[in-house]
Write a protein that holds these residues in place. Structure first.
Motif, PDB file in Angstrom:
ATOM      1  N   ALA A   1      -9.968  19.399  -1.835  1.00  0.00           N
ATOM      2  CA  ALA A   1     -10.211  19.754  -0.439  1.00  0.00           C
ATOM      3  C   ALA A   1     -10.434  18.514   0.414  1.00  0.00           C
ATOM      4  O   ALA A   1     -10.125  18.507   1.606  1.00  0.00           O
ATOM      5  N   ALA A   2     -10.925  17.445  -0.208  1.00  0.00           N
ATOM      6  CA  ALA A   2     -11.294  16.254   0.552  1.00  0.00           C
ATOM      7  C   ALA A   2     -10.252  15.153   0.496  1.00  0.00           C
ATOM      8  O   ALA A   2     -10.248  14.262   1.345  1.00  0.00           O
ATOM      9  N   SER A   3      -9.371  15.200  -0.489  1.00  0.00           N
ATOM     10  CA  SER A   3      -8.498  14.042  -0.686  1.00  0.00           C
ATOM     11  C   SER A   3      -7.060  14.429  -0.959  1.00  0.00           C
ATOM     12  O   SER A   3      -6.758  15.520  -1.451  1.00  0.00           O
ATOM     13  N   GLY A   4      -6.170  13.466  -0.606  1.00  0.00           N
ATOM     14  CA  GLY A   4      -4.780  13.529  -1.036  1.00  0.00           C
ATOM     15  C   GLY A   4      -4.646  12.504  -2.153  1.00  0.00           C
ATOM     16  O   GLY A   4      -5.228  12.654  -3.208  1.00  0.00           O
ATOM     17  N   LYS A   5      -3.889  11.441  -1.898  1.00  0.00           N
ATOM     18  CA  LYS A   5      -3.772  10.369  -2.889  1.00  0.00           C
ATOM     19  C   LYS A   5      -4.895   9.357  -2.700  1.00  0.00           C
ATOM     20  O   LYS A   5      -5.141   8.879  -1.605  1.00  0.00           O
ATOM     21  N   VAL A   6      -5.571   9.040  -3.792  1.00  0.00           N
ATOM     22  CA  VAL A   6      -6.650   8.046  -3.797  1.00  0.00           C
ATOM     23  C   VAL A   6      -6.123   6.791  -4.477  1.00  0.00           C
ATOM     24  O   VAL A   6      -5.583   6.845  -5.589  1.00  0.00           O
ATOM     25  N   LEU A   7      -6.287   5.649  -3.800  1.00  0.00           N
ATOM     26  CA  LEU A   7      -5.817   4.380  -4.342  1.00  0.00           C
ATOM     27  C   LEU A   7      -6.976   3.523  -4.820  1.00  0.00           C
ATOM     28  O   LEU A   7      -8.064   3.520  -4.219  1.00  0.00           O
TER      29      LEU A   7
ATOM     30  N   ARG B   1       0.838  -1.206   0.000  1.00  0.00           N
ATOM     31  CA  ARG B   1       0.000   0.000   0.000  1.00  0.00           C
ATOM     32  C   ARG B   1       0.869   1.251   0.000  1.00  0.00           C
ATOM     33  O   ARG B   1       0.601   2.221  -0.718  1.00  0.00           O
ATOM     34  N   ALA B   2       1.936   1.258   0.802  1.00  0.00           N
ATOM     35  CA  ALA B   2       2.849   2.395   0.826  1.00  0.00           C
ATOM     36  C   ALA B   2       3.677   2.449  -0.448  1.00  0.00           C
ATOM     37  O   ALA B   2       3.955   3.525  -0.997  1.00  0.00           O
ATOM     38  N   ALA B   3       4.062   1.277  -0.946  1.00  0.00           N
ATOM     39  CA  ALA B   3       4.869   1.227  -2.162  1.00  0.00           C
ATOM     40  C   ALA B   3       4.123   1.756  -3.370  1.00  0.00           C
ATOM     41  O   ALA B   3       4.732   2.126  -4.374  1.00  0.00           O
ATOM     42  N   ALA B   4       2.790   1.808  -3.285  1.00  0.00           N
ATOM     43  CA  ALA B   4       1.994   2.369  -4.381  1.00  0.00           C
ATOM     44  C   ALA B   4       2.344   3.827  -4.641  1.00  0.00           C
ATOM     45  O   ALA B   4       2.048   4.361  -5.707  1.00  0.00           O
ATOM     46  N   LEU B   5       2.983   4.476  -3.671  1.00  0.00           N
ATOM     47  CA  LEU B   5       3.386   5.868  -3.845  1.00  0.00           C
ATOM     48  C   LEU B   5       4.820   6.000  -4.365  1.00  0.00           C
ATOM     49  O   LEU B   5       5.341   7.113  -4.482  1.00  0.00           O
ATOM     50  N   ALA B   6       5.446   4.891  -4.713  1.00  0.00           N
ATOM     51  CA  ALA B   6       6.839   4.952  -5.168  1.00  0.00           C
ATOM     52  C   ALA B   6       6.986   5.793  -6.425  1.00  0.00           C
ATOM     53  O   ALA B   6       7.960   6.540  -6.574  1.00  0.00           O
TER      54      ALA B   6
ATOM     55  N   ILE C   1      -1.880   9.239   1.635  1.00  0.00           N
ATOM     56  CA  ILE C   1      -3.021   8.415   1.211  1.00  0.00           C
ATOM     57  C   ILE C   1      -4.235   8.730   2.079  1.00  0.00           C
ATOM     58  O   ILE C   1      -4.190   8.598   3.302  1.00  0.00           O
ATOM     59  N   THR C   2      -5.312   9.150   1.430  1.00  0.00           N
ATOM     60  CA  THR C   2      -6.513   9.505   2.189  1.00  0.00           C
ATOM     61  C   THR C   2      -7.703   8.585   1.897  1.00  0.00           C
ATOM     62  O   THR C   2      -8.608   8.474   2.720  1.00  0.00           O
ATOM     63  N   HIS C   3      -7.712   7.933   0.739  1.00  0.00           N
ATOM     64  CA  HIS C   3      -8.853   7.095   0.365  1.00  0.00           C
ATOM     65  C   HIS C   3      -8.384   5.868  -0.391  1.00  0.00           C
ATOM     66  O   HIS C   3      -7.357   5.899  -1.067  1.00  0.00           O
ATOM     67  N   GLU C   4      -9.194   4.819  -0.281  1.00  0.00           N
ATOM     68  CA  GLU C   4      -8.931   3.572  -0.994  1.00  0.00           C
ATOM     69  C   GLU C   4     -10.258   2.969  -1.434  1.00  0.00           C
ATOM     70  O   GLU C   4     -11.190   2.865  -0.637  1.00  0.00           O
ATOM     71  N   TYR C   5     -10.346   2.589  -2.720  1.00  0.00           N
ATOM     72  CA  TYR C   5     -11.578   2.032  -3.273  1.00  0.00           C
ATOM     73  C   TYR C   5     -11.277   0.754  -4.046  1.00  0.00           C
ATOM     74  O   TYR C   5     -10.227   0.647  -4.689  1.00  0.00           O
ATOM     75  N   PRO C   6     -12.202  -0.208  -4.018  1.00  0.00           N
ATOM     76  CA  PRO C   6     -12.038  -1.366  -4.906  1.00  0.00           C
ATOM     77  C   PRO C   6     -12.161  -0.906  -6.353  1.00  0.00           C
ATOM     78  O   PRO C   6     -12.838   0.089  -6.649  1.00  0.00           O
ATOM     79  N   VAL C   7     -11.534  -1.629  -7.266  1.00  0.00           N
ATOM     80  CA  VAL C   7     -11.487  -1.191  -8.656  1.00  0.00           C
ATOM     81  C   VAL C   7     -12.880  -1.040  -9.258  1.00  0.00           C
ATOM     82  O   VAL C   7     -13.103  -0.178 -10.122  1.00  0.00           O
TER      83      VAL C   7
ATOM     84  N   GLY D   1      -1.187  19.138  -3.332  1.00  0.00           N
ATOM     85  CA  GLY D   1      -1.729  17.891  -3.831  1.00  0.00           C
ATOM     86  C   GLY D   1      -0.728  16.788  -3.534  1.00  0.00           C
ATOM     87  O   GLY D   1       0.279  17.008  -2.848  1.00  0.00           O
ATOM     88  N   PRO D   2      -0.963  15.570  -4.040  1.00  0.00           N
ATOM     89  CA  PRO D   2      -0.052  14.463  -3.726  1.00  0.00           C
ATOM     90  C   PRO D   2       1.412  14.750  -4.046  1.00  0.00           C
ATOM     91  O   PRO D   2       2.294  14.416  -3.237  1.00  0.00           O
ATOM     92  N   ILE D   3       1.713  15.371  -5.189  1.00  0.00           N
ATOM     93  CA  ILE D   3       3.116  15.642  -5.517  1.00  0.00           C
ATOM     94  C   ILE D   3       3.693  16.683  -4.566  1.00  0.00           C
ATOM     95  O   ILE D   3       4.833  16.558  -4.094  1.00  0.00           O
ATOM     96  N   GLY D   4       2.929  17.714  -4.257  1.00  0.00           N
ATOM     97  CA  GLY D   4       3.405  18.706  -3.297  1.00  0.00           C
ATOM     98  C   GLY D   4       3.644  18.097  -1.928  1.00  0.00           C
ATOM     99  O   GLY D   4       4.651  18.391  -1.266  1.00  0.00           O
ATOM    100  N   LEU D   5       2.730  17.238  -1.488  1.00  0.00           N
ATOM    101  CA  LEU D   5       2.887  16.581  -0.193  1.00  0.00           C
ATOM    102  C   LEU D   5       4.130  15.695  -0.179  1.00  0.00           C
ATOM    103  O   LEU D   5       4.903  15.701   0.795  1.00  0.00           O
TER     104      LEU D   5
END
Length: 361
Positions: A352-358, A168-173, A332-338, A200-204
């Motif tokens: 405003a509501a999310s960072g990285k969504v997986l 899950r963390a490696a998804a941000l590699a 990472i702020t949200h995770e959804y099934p495909v 946003g995610p890149i800034g964070l």
């Protein structure tokens, strides 16, 4: 925006089974037309590996293709599988013995090989006009992305994920590699006063890499207070709302990273920079002519440096994740099934509501 599940894995016409299994894919067909559908699992060539994808991160370019039918100057002309921020486990190793063995956890480097005859600066294949990238409409036919359950890909594009790093963390590699490359473009950041424009995610992730690299004081600015809070959780020292223009202009930083991709962000970064500062452009500004304040950039003798994707910083990122020196969990702020990709994309568009969504495959 719509998301349509064309068929389920159990009853999909022509669904494949075996090593590659059935293959759900996230495909953009046009503006506002995002579908989760069955795609045939491609038989690998001898140098290719089949990876069962575990997680995929929704990138800004993915959002642009769905919302606008283009990402920068790359225009969608045919249905395309999205996604380039993915991790998973090797299901079928390359027949020629290259790459990792079955069962190995891997991250995907989305930059494809470059023609040896292509022209680009030494050691910088990311600057080659002949380079390909997963999930990109820059070429016709388009290069399909990696938002699939079973990805067939050249083994040279795989990087082994250390045992200490959860997938899950490696998804941000991949996005963290973009941030790592941007910080590398700036030179030595130790002890320096830094501004990151856009959280946003890149800034964070730029904040996280800067903190690891020893930046002295990190200020962040964004239009959303929630984004500033996420940045402070990652190690930023101060957050200033973009509306507080005088406060931003008074910062006098040695180094600025523009990651919002907006002319307003560029203006803020120039205004906040002291004489002789370095300004790294990470966010992609809109294509075409853009009105930005170059006069103060000249009189301040700013060093303006571009930063585009990355080269092979992913190895450094994975090592830093493994030793705990790079923090990314707060991104990472949200995770959804495909199957719920449509909702995931809607949430990802709400900065405003999310960072990285997986997406979870």
């Amino acid at each position: 925006m719509t998301s349509t599940v064309i068929s389920s894995p159990a009853d999909a016409p022509g669904a494949q089974s075996g090593a590659a299994g059935t293959n759900l894919a996230v495909v953009v067909h046009g503006v506002g037309d995002l579908r989760v559908e069955q795609r045939p699992a491609r038989t690998p060539e001898p140098h290719e590996t089949v990876v069962r994808i575990a997680y995929g991160g929704v990138c800004g370019s993915d959002l642009h293709y769905v919302a606008e039918g283009k990402a920068g100057e790359s225009i969608l002309r045919a249905p395309m599988v999205l996604g380039h921020e993915v991790v998973g486990t090797v299901e079928v190793a390359a027949a020629d013995g290259s790459g990792p063995v079955a069962g190995t956890r891997v991250a995907v480097h989305p930059g494809g090989s470059v023609d040896p005859g292509a022209s680009y600066p030494a050691g910088r294949p990311n600057l080659s006009s002949a380079a390909t990238y997963l999930g990109s409409a820059a070429r016709v036919p388009h290069v399909d992305g990696a938002f699939v359950q079973h990805l067939t890909i050249a083994s040279s594009m795989l990087r082994v994920v250390p045992d200490a790093v959860p997938l899950r963390a490696a998804a941000l590699a991949e996005p963290a590699s973009v941030a790592w490359h941007a910080v590398r473009q700036a030179g030595d950041v130790r002890g320096r006063r830094v501004l990151v424009v856009g959280c946003g995610p890149i800034g964070l992730l730029t904040v996280a890499v800067l903190r690891r690299a020893g930046a002295g004081h990190i200020t962040v600015t964004d239009v959303h207070a929630s984004a500033l809070q996420r940045a402070i959780a990652l190690g930023a020292d101060r957050g200033v709302l973009a509306a507080e223009r005088e406060a931003v202009a008074a910062l006098g930083v040695d180094l600025a990273f523009e990651s919002s991709g907006s002319p307003h962000g560029f203006t803020a970064a120039v205004g906040a920079s002291t004489g002789g500062a370095v300004l790294v452009l990470v966010g992609l500004l809109p294509p075409g002519d853009v009105s930005v304040p170059l006069a103060p950039a000249i009189t301040k003798e700013l060093q303006i440096r571009g930063s585009f994707r990355f080269v092979d910083e992913m190895g450094d990122v994975l090592a830093a994740l493994a030793d705990g020196s790079l923090r990314v969990d707060e991104v990472i702020t949200h995770e959804y099934p495909v199957a719920e990709a449509g909702e995931a994309f809607d949430v990802a568009r709400d900065a405003a509501a999310s960072g990285k969504v997986l997406l979870r495959f």
